[in-house]
Design a protein around this motif. Sequence first.
Motif, PDB file in Angstrom:
ATOM      1  N   ALA A 156      33.085 -35.550  -7.136  1.00  0.00           N
ATOM      2  CA  ALA A 156      32.568 -34.804  -8.286  1.00  0.00           C
ATOM      3  C   ALA A 156      31.179 -34.315  -7.932  1.00  0.00           C
ATOM      4  O   ALA A 156      30.369 -35.079  -7.434  1.00  0.00           O
ATOM      5  N   TYR A 157      30.920 -33.074  -8.200  1.00  0.00           N
ATOM      6  CA  TYR A 157      29.685 -32.476  -7.707  1.00  0.00           C
ATOM      7  C   TYR A 157      28.728 -32.176  -8.836  1.00  0.00           C
ATOM      8  O   TYR A 157      28.981 -31.327  -9.669  1.00  0.00           O
ATOM      9  N   LYS A 158      27.608 -32.861  -8.825  1.00  0.00           N
ATOM     10  CA  LYS A 158      26.535 -32.625  -9.779  1.00  0.00           C
ATOM     11  C   LYS A 158      25.556 -31.668  -9.119  1.00  0.00           C
ATOM     12  O   LYS A 158      25.220 -31.812  -7.945  1.00  0.00           O
ATOM     13  N   VAL A 159      25.095 -30.678  -9.853  1.00  0.00           N
ATOM     14  CA  VAL A 159      24.185 -29.678  -9.302  1.00  0.00           C
ATOM     15  C   VAL A 159      22.799 -29.863  -9.911  1.00  0.00           C
ATOM     16  O   VAL A 159      22.642 -29.824 -11.130  1.00  0.00           O
ATOM     17  N   ILE A 160      21.811 -30.081  -9.048  1.00  0.00           N
ATOM     18  CA  ILE A 160      20.439 -30.220  -9.524  1.00  0.00           C
ATOM     19  C   ILE A 160      19.588 -29.111  -8.933  1.00  0.00           C
ATOM     20  O   ILE A 160      19.899 -28.566  -7.868  1.00  0.00           O
ATOM     21  N   PHE A 161      18.526 -28.781  -9.670  1.00  0.00           N
ATOM     22  CA  PHE A 161      17.677 -27.662  -9.313  1.00  0.00           C
ATOM     23  C   PHE A 161      16.261 -28.113  -8.995  1.00  0.00           C
ATOM     24  O   PHE A 161      15.790 -29.145  -9.475  1.00  0.00           O
ATOM     25  N   TYR A 201      26.258 -28.686  -0.501  1.00  0.00           N
ATOM     26  CA  TYR A 201      26.300 -27.286  -0.899  1.00  0.00           C
ATOM     27  C   TYR A 201      24.946 -26.866  -1.454  1.00  0.00           C
ATOM     28  O   TYR A 201      24.307 -27.623  -2.177  1.00  0.00           O
ATOM     29  N   PHE A 202      24.534 -25.636  -1.124  1.00  0.00           N
ATOM     30  CA  PHE A 202      23.178 -25.199  -1.416  1.00  0.00           C
ATOM     31  C   PHE A 202      23.197 -23.750  -1.897  1.00  0.00           C
ATOM     32  O   PHE A 202      24.014 -22.946  -1.418  1.00  0.00           O
ATOM     33  N   ALA A 203      22.308 -23.447  -2.833  1.00  0.00           N
ATOM     34  CA  ALA A 203      22.295 -22.077  -3.355  1.00  0.00           C
ATOM     35  C   ALA A 203      20.914 -21.715  -3.880  1.00  0.00           C
ATOM     36  O   ALA A 203      20.073 -22.584  -4.137  1.00  0.00           O
ATOM     37  N   ALA A 253      19.191 -24.742  -5.644  1.00  0.00           N
ATOM     38  CA  ALA A 253      20.157 -25.677  -6.222  1.00  0.00           C
ATOM     39  C   ALA A 253      20.866 -26.440  -5.120  1.00  0.00           C
ATOM     40  O   ALA A 253      21.206 -25.876  -4.075  1.00  0.00           O
ATOM     41  N   VAL A 254      21.082 -27.725  -5.380  1.00  0.00           N
ATOM     42  CA  VAL A 254      21.755 -28.596  -4.422  1.00  0.00           C
ATOM     43  C   VAL A 254      22.888 -29.308  -5.134  1.00  0.00           C
ATOM     44  O   VAL A 254      22.697 -29.831  -6.239  1.00  0.00           O
ATOM     45  N   SER A 255      24.036 -29.340  -4.499  1.00  0.00           N
ATOM     46  CA  SER A 255      25.204 -30.009  -5.066  1.00  0.00           C
ATOM     47  C   SER A 255      25.329 -31.387  -4.442  1.00  0.00           C
ATOM     48  O   SER A 255      25.299 -31.525  -3.221  1.00  0.00           O
TER      49      SER A 255
END
Lengths: 112, 116
Positions: free
Chosen positions: A97-102, A32-34, A90-92
């Motif tokens: 369990a999803y950790k989101v890093i920037f 997942y990407f944002a 941001a990438v999940s």
Amino acid sequence: QQKVQQSPESLIVPEGAMTSLNCTFSDSASQYFAWYRQHSGKAPKALMSIFSNGEKEEGRFTIHLNKASLHFSLHIRDSQPSDSALYLCAVSIGTNAYKVIFGKGTHLHVLP
Amino acid sequence: DAAVTQKPRYLIKMKGQEAEMKCIPEKGHTAVFWYQQKQSKELKFLIYFQNQQPLDQIDMVKERFSAVCPSSSLCSLGIRTCEAEDSALYLCSSSPTGGRDTGQLYFGEGSKLTVL
């Protein structure tokens, strides 16, 4: 260790220009990407997200994802001075369990 | 827009003192993330809670921080012994999707810590 890299670090464009921001990620399992935007002194706020290859357009903003090349981008059409801000990709990461890093961010300045 | 509340907005500590920051997640959100931001740059991941349980955290948090979510409506991030390098904006975000949709993180205004 998963990494998220953004380019360029800063960008100055004239009002009305097309702006392109880039993000690369290291983990091919990322799903997942944002893109987030943070105006000076304010909280980050989500702009757009995507999870499948291709493009997604919302108003003046277009997000493009290419998982094979570990790359996604944000394009801003008809850039406005109000678009001046820090842009964060941001990438999940994870499965159950999803950790989101920037990424480190791109400072965009749109000159009137 | 979702509302995540963080308190205090500003805190000043002397080196060696303890600091504590609180976060009230958006109601119904199951995931809480804490990030550290220095000089309006990157968001550095600190710790991630899912249903009040810590699922991932960086070594710095394990060693010098204390982070808990005693209820679904309150989380806290503490620093046991403040160091100058801890001066930063600490951002709390909550998500209804547990991070599954990367675009569903809602941030508070942050707690700005200055260590003298």
